[in-house]
Design an enzyme around this catalytic site. Structure first.
Site, PDB file in Angstrom:
ATOM      1  N   CYS A   1      50.821   8.406  17.963  1.00 56.10           N
ATOM      2  CA  CYS A   1      52.001   8.911  18.653  1.00 56.10           C
ATOM      3  C   CYS A   1      52.968   9.575  17.672  1.00 56.10           C
ATOM      4  CB  CYS A   1      52.660   7.797  19.466  1.00 56.10           C
ATOM      5  SG  CYS A   1      53.730   8.427  20.778  1.00 56.10           S
TER       6      CYS A   1
ATOM      7  N   LYS B   1      49.094   0.990  13.441  1.00 57.07           N
ATOM      8  CA  LYS B   1      50.251   1.877  13.352  1.00 57.07           C
ATOM      9  C   LYS B   1      51.274   1.323  12.369  1.00 57.07           C
ATOM     10  CE  LYS B   1      53.500   4.410  16.293  1.00 57.07           C
ATOM     11  NZ  LYS B   1      54.011   4.606  17.675  1.00 57.07           N
TER      12      LYS B   1
ATOM     13  N   GLU C   1      45.842   6.882  22.543  1.00 57.44           N
ATOM     14  CA  GLU C   1      46.573   5.639  22.290  1.00 57.44           C
ATOM     15  C   GLU C   1      46.453   4.714  23.494  1.00 57.44           C
ATOM     16  OE1 GLU C   1      51.188   4.315  21.249  1.00 57.44           O
ATOM     17  OE2 GLU C   1      50.759   6.301  22.077  1.00 57.44           O
TER      18      GLU C   1
END
Length: 497
Positions: free
Chosen positions: A359, A309, A247
């Site tokens: 994440c 995301k 990330e």
């Protein structure tokens, strides 16, 4: 002890110790609830239990807020305490309702407790975007009950466990409760796990990058050039079918990068390379908005693959209405991102369908399940990119591996993880860690992963209906148990000695 089960420290012959400790902790709470003289007392005991559990499971938030976010230590500590106390309100409701409506019939009370426990965990997963970190089902990995994960998911698994413990606590000295229950658990341990997926294609050679960039240096101007050089060199040198960088491994927008840098990355994976890459990078502009993204590069595609995301972190990636003053206390760049689609397409590499997530998105298995709704397009490999440097060398890293293992158990597909500081690992379709890099080190994990195709029962129902079937089950169990009690009678059953 419940929090220790969510701090994976045992392995081998001791792998079941966390689940046993968690079970003992809940059994002790239930015995206290059985002795409660009023619903208010039950609520207070359950609330204290939940607060201690969540402080132990999520105390690493303090590191993020204070050491890296710049928040004063007293305020950061208070934030962790208040968050844990607030989220434990759901458990307080369990204690109140169970003491208020239990009938004294052990099997009926056990069913009601399981339903209430399930509703409390689902409330934490769904309300205010959800923060279900530390759900009880994660502590049951490596126990016989984890065979139920592909059927019920982590929350259903936690509900079955709560029912088992409630049977033991409410059954007292009666053999009718523990003996059949023990026989069932032993049968689960002895019987082979049901398989709903099968090997798909050839194994992929993967190279997983771990840059080990401290969070307080990640956006420092004097360190960015060295970081960019290292990641570009590893992406170029990797001899693998798929190279994956964490990330925001590239912490700048493509337009902000040194001239020619981004074009050189794209060229590395162009015609003739025979390789592909997934790279974490922020995308967007001030006018269009920003996104926390993964870009996929390979030959033969008109435009780079892009995954944005979907499940954003409150305060870290988007600012809830009315809380801009809170974010002003922290030192977090790019704090308000745009949200990507829920049902994102996979990135195909040598016949394997790679499903990126970023994440803590892999904490929400019901959202990942939406990608499995169409069996023909279902991912064969889950790929998580993370930057856990925000939490230092804390238990959050090991807990995130625990979460990823549960996702592989639920979907029976492997998971690969490329992280900034750890844990960079490969998890097979059976939920076992097969390869890993040491945390807090810089390097590349060269290994391989075998894709699996298919659809588990959990993937089928969660992909279509989300968590609502479990909400319905929890309500049914709770109402069925409470409905047997005279609702007009405010006095609880006689406390058990």
């Amino acid at each position: 002890m419940h929090a220790l089960a969510l701090s994976p420290w045992a392995s081998g012959l001791h792998a079941m110790l966390p689940a046993l400790m968690q079970t003992l902790a809940l059994w002790a709470l239930l015995r206290l609830l059985l002795r409660a003289e009023a619903p208010r007392q039950g609520a207070r005991r359950a609330w204290l239990y939940g607060t201690a559990w969540l402080i132990g499971a999520t105390g690493w938030i303090y590191v993020s807020l204070h050491h890296f976010g710049g928040m004063p230590a007293p305020i950061a500590g208070a934030a962790v305490l208040l968050l844990s106390a607030a989220l434990s309100g759901y458990l307080a409701a369990v204690g109140w309702a169970w003491v208020r409506w239990r009938s004294g019939v052990w099997w009926r009370d056990a069913g009601m407790f399981a339903g209430l426990w399930l509703l409390a965990e689902l409330a934490r997963a769904l309300i205010f975007t959800g923060f279900p970190w530390g759900a009880s089902g994660y502590g049951l990995i490596d126990s016989p009950l984890d065979r139920l994960a592909p059927w019920l998911g982590v929350y259903g698994l936690g509900a079955v466990w709560a029912w088992c413990v409630a049977c033991l606590a409410c059954g007292g000295r009666r053999w009718a409760a523990p003996v059949p229950l023990l026989a069932w658990v032993l049968a689960l341990a002895w019987l082979p796990s049901a398989r709903f997926t099968q090997m798909h294609g050839q194994p992929l050679r993967v190279a997983l990058l771990q840059g080990n960039v401290p969070q307080d240096e990640k956006f420092a101007n004097e360190r960015i050039v060295g970081m960019l050089v290292w990641h570009a060199a590893q992406l170029k040198a990797a001899d693998a079918d798929l190279v994956m960088a964490p990330e925001t491994a590239i912490p700048l927008l493509p337009a902000q990068l040194p001239e020619g840098y981004w074009d050189a990355l794209v060229a590395m994976f162009g015609e003739g390379s025979g390789r592909a890459a997934l790279i974490g990078v922020p995308l967007g502009s001030f006018e269009q908005g920003y996104s926390n993204s993964v870009v996929g590069l390979k030959a033969g595609q008109a435009d780079p693959y892009r995954y944005d995301k979907h499940h954003l972190v409150p305060f870290g990636e988007f600012i809830p209405t009315g809380f801009h003053w809170f974010v002003a206390l922290m030192n977090m760049p790019l704090g308000d991102f745009s949200r990507g689609p829920l049902d994102a397409p996979s990135f195909t590499v040598r016949g394997q369908r790679i499903a990126p997530n970023i994440c803590y998105e892999d904490l929400f298995g019901e959202e990942l399940a939406s990608r499995f709704a169409d069996k023909a397009r279902a991912p064969t490999v889950l790929a998580n990119v993370s930057n856990l440097a925000w939490f230092g060398d804390t238990v959050a890293i090991a807990q995130h591996v625990q979460i990823a293992r549960m996702r592989s158990l639920e979907f029976q597909v492997p998971s690969i993880r490329a992280t900034n500081t750890g844990a960079t690992v490969v998890i097979d379709a059976f939920g076992r860690v097969t390869d890993r890099m040491p945390t807090q080190t810089r390097g590349v994990l060269n290994t391989q992963v075998q894709g699996f195709a298919g659809q588990t029962p959990f993937a089928w129902w969660a992909g279509r209906f989300g968590l609502w079937p479990l909400v319905a089950l929890g309500l049914l169990l709770a109402v069925a148990g409470a409905g047997r009690h005279r609702l007009s009678d405010s006095a609880p059953p006689t406390p058990v000695g």
